[in-house]
Design a protein around this motif. Sequence first.
Motif, short mmCIF file in Angstrom:
data_model
loop_
_atom_site.label_atom_id
_atom_site.label_comp_id
_atom_site.label_asym_id
_atom_site.label_seq_id
_atom_site.Cartn_x
_atom_site.Cartn_y
_atom_site.Cartn_z
N PRO A 247 -26.04 -17.53 -15.06
CA PRO A 247 -24.81 -17.47 -16.35
C PRO A 247 -24.27 -16.16 -16.10
CG PRO A 247 -26.92 -17.04 -17.95
CD PRO A 247 -27.83 -16.68 -16.39
N LYS A 248 -23.84 -15.98 -17.87
CA LYS A 248 -22.65 -14.41 -17.90
C LYS A 248 -24.18 -13.23 -17.61
CE LYS A 248 -20.06 -12.25 -21.75
NZ LYS A 248 -19.87 -12.41 -23.09
N GLY A 249 -23.82 -13.43 -16.07
CA GLY A 249 -25.23 -12.01 -15.73
C GLY A 249 -26.63 -12.76 -15.27
N ASN A 269 -32.44 -13.02 -16.31
CA ASN A 269 -31.78 -12.05 -16.30
C ASN A 269 -30.36 -11.71 -17.37
OD1 ASN A 269 -33.87 -11.15 -16.02
ND2 ASN A 269 -33.69 -10.52 -14.35
N GLY A 270 -29.04 -12.83 -17.90
CA GLY A 270 -28.46 -13.21 -18.26
C GLY A 270 -28.22 -13.17 -19.53
N SER A 271 -27.45 -13.96 -20.04
CA SER A 271 -26.78 -13.77 -21.81
C SER A 271 -26.50 -15.82 -21.40
CB SER A 271 -26.27 -13.56 -21.77
OG SER A 271 -27.23 -12.47 -21.80
N ARG A 276 -25.32 -16.46 -26.78
CA ARG A 276 -26.90 -16.15 -26.82
C ARG A 276 -27.49 -15.58 -26.40
NH1 ARG A 276 -28.47 -21.85 -27.04
NH2 ARG A 276 -26.32 -22.17 -26.21
N ASP A 277 -28.39 -14.91 -26.58
CA ASP A 277 -29.57 -14.29 -25.56
C ASP A 277 -30.25 -15.31 -24.84
OD1 ASP A 277 -31.12 -12.27 -24.12
OD2 ASP A 277 -32.73 -12.21 -25.42
#
Length: 380
Positions: A247-249, A269-271, A276-277
Amino acid sequence: MRLALFAALPIALIACSGNAPATDGSPQAGETPPSAKPFRETIVADFVSPWALAFLPDDRIVVTEKAGQMILLSPDGKRRQTIATLPVDTAGQGGLMDVVPAPDFATSKRIYFSYSTKGAGGKGVVLARGRLRDDGRGGDRLGEIEALFQARPFVEGDGHYSGRIAFSPDGQSLFFTNGERQKFTPAQDPQATLGKVLRLTLDGKPAPGNPLAAKGFAPEVWSYGHRNLLGLAFDGEGRLWEQEMGPKGGDEVNLIMPGRNYGWPNASNGSHYDGRDIPDHAPGDGYEPPKVWWNPVISPGGLMIYSGKMFPQWQGDAFIGGLSSQSLVRVDLDGQNARKGDQWPMGARIRDVDQGPDGAIWLIEDGGKSQGRLIRLTAK
């Protein structure tokens, strides 16, 4: 569900690791500087939004374009012929996707490919094949086209189809990726094929002996918990490697093991894109971690594992096309382990990467914000 068959027409066709920590996202010691390219670049041809390339035994190249054209190209790029025009759904990330000749192509003349289409419930990715035949006019066409398998379920939306194809080293089975279609939970749904690596017969049926069928999973499933799987390849020892967009990372390279859960969307390991984590991969969480991951992302396109002689220093390494990173990425594979190698800037989104018969490395640009060129890399 019955799969629709395309009618062949002369011109246009109707259509084994434990839960070890992952490599972090930081640069590796000893990386080659991105500006130092140890290869020459030769532009061979140009295309309109190409998606994949593959070599036939006679060194000709098959290229797919997003809009549905399958093109046969001479090795020097001077002669090209559209061998099929397929009725695909091109919205968003959809279109004509991967292309791979059959293991027995020399005798069967069969070519396997994937595409997105509309159907009951929405859209999905389809695995199909055809046979390369003389068109009676001094050229070739793809005939006897048949759809072999389609993702389940079809859903609304235009993203994360995946659709990569890899044949097993013995040529007896076919591995096929189904993305989770940006729907998250299907990746963990035992009955959905979305978010999975599948193992099929050459006719598109569930392969005998798949590891999760007895546990209530769809009988095609080989591994699960994946996001958008855009690269799939076997190494020289028969290990199956896969790369997928996070996703984001959290872009990943994974060693695919039968029956394993790779965590998406419960571990990454992305967000999330909204910030959101997502829990990172961690020892003991029950999910198979990536061997390498990136943050910031590289947006991985195609995957190739090199076995040629032109670049002997890279034999056994993985090469990945970088989309948003506009790069060619090398990953050093060592048995069941992997670490980051080089990342060379290419000035365009790289959609796919393949190895030529002489060991040259071939790239194809995305053709969206890029030029869509086919590029041959040779040793300096």
